[in-house]
Write a protein that holds these residues in place. Structure first.
Motif, PDB file in Angstrom:
ATOM      1  N   HIS A 290     -12.741  51.148 -74.030  1.00 35.32           N
ATOM      2  CA  HIS A 290     -11.899  53.098 -73.915  1.00 35.32           C
ATOM      3  C   HIS A 290     -11.755  53.995 -75.269  1.00 35.32           C
ATOM      4  CE1 HIS A 290     -12.749  52.034 -69.040  1.00 35.32           C
ATOM      5  NE2 HIS A 290     -13.298  53.214 -69.359  1.00 35.32           N
TER       6      HIS A 290
ATOM      7  N   LYS B 273     -12.653  59.766 -68.074  1.00 33.04           N
ATOM      8  CA  LYS B 273     -11.494  59.274 -67.234  1.00 33.04           C
ATOM      9  C   LYS B 273     -10.538  59.655 -68.786  1.00 33.04           C
ATOM     10  CE  LYS B 273     -12.496  58.926 -62.666  1.00 33.04           C
ATOM     11  NZ  LYS B 273     -12.647  59.759 -62.427  1.00 33.04           N
TER      12      LYS B 273
ATOM     13  N   CYS C 136     -10.596  62.704 -72.679  1.00 29.99           N
ATOM     14  CA  CYS C 136     -12.026  62.638 -72.355  1.00 29.99           C
ATOM     15  C   CYS C 136     -12.716  63.666 -72.149  1.00 29.99           C
ATOM     16  CB  CYS C 136     -11.378  62.585 -70.798  1.00 29.99           C
ATOM     17  SG  CYS C 136     -10.471  63.834 -69.856  1.00 29.99           S
TER      18      CYS C 136
ATOM     19  N   CYS D  78     -13.969  65.981 -67.867  1.00 26.66           N
ATOM     20  CA  CYS D  78     -13.356  65.504 -67.509  1.00 26.66           C
ATOM     21  C   CYS D  78     -11.878  65.785 -67.313  1.00 26.66           C
ATOM     22  CB  CYS D  78     -13.104  62.988 -67.735  1.00 26.66           C
ATOM     23  SG  CYS D  78     -11.887  63.008 -68.102  1.00 26.66           S
TER      24      CYS D  78
END
Length: 187
Positions: free
Chosen positions: A54, A62, A156, A160
């Protein structure tokens, strides 16, 4: 550094220590050793399927964040400014100059006891070559001697961020840098 760095994130979020983050950055053994000796960093992920991958996503769905403390080199110290704080994680000024779409949501200067000064900077940016937008919320703090940078960034997708704004604000508001009294590790 004679300062302690403190923040709180939700218990359900995954924290990656500096060893995992250094491995993800794929540094040479020499650079990894120098980084570990001079800096401190952690990453954290709110995903129910957390992964350091991520870190590479332009607009994670997220919240994903990084916190670090690192020394400023002599050249950085000489000219470290609010502009430097604003550009500490993403070179937003360069991005805007190249025509990137950028929306500043917050740019608040502050001071803390012990001579610390900082900038909370929150902005939306269009992901290059995409119609997606990402929100970055960052706090950059330097000590009175401008020797060390304390940086935390959470990012994000815009959607989000809108949904998680309360939690992210709580985290960002918890980011504190204080002079340490006696021994202790940065957390």
């Amino acid at each position: 550094d004679d300062a302690g760095t403190y923040f709180k994130i939700p218990e359900s979020w995954t924290v990656y220590d500096e060893n995992a983050l250094t491995k993800k950055l794929d540094l040479s053994p020499t650079r990894a050793k120098i980084r570990k000796a001079t800096s401190w960093s952690v990453a954290f992920d709110a995903s129910s399927n957390p992964t350091l991958k991520h870190f590479d996503q332009a607009a994670p769905t997220k919240p994903f964040g990084i916190a670090e403390v690192r020394p400023l080199d002599p050249e950085e110290r000489d000219c470290f400014s609010l502009e430097s704080m604003r550009n500490a994680f993403v070179r937003v000024d360069d991005y805007a100059e190249r025509g990137g779409e950028l929306e500043v949501l917050r740019q608040d200067e502050f001071t803390q006891s012990g001579g610390f000064r900082g900038l909370r900077f929150t902005f939306n940016a269009q992901v290059p070559n995409s119609n997606k937008f990402v929100t970055f919320d960052q706090v950059a703090i330097v000590d009175a001697k401008t020797e060390n940078l304390h940086l935390m960034v959470v990012s994000c997708s815009v959607r989000c961020y809108d949904q998680q704004k309360g939690t992210i604000n709580t985290i960002m508001d918890s980011w504190t840098v204080k002079e340490r009294r006696g021994e202790g590790a940065m957390t």
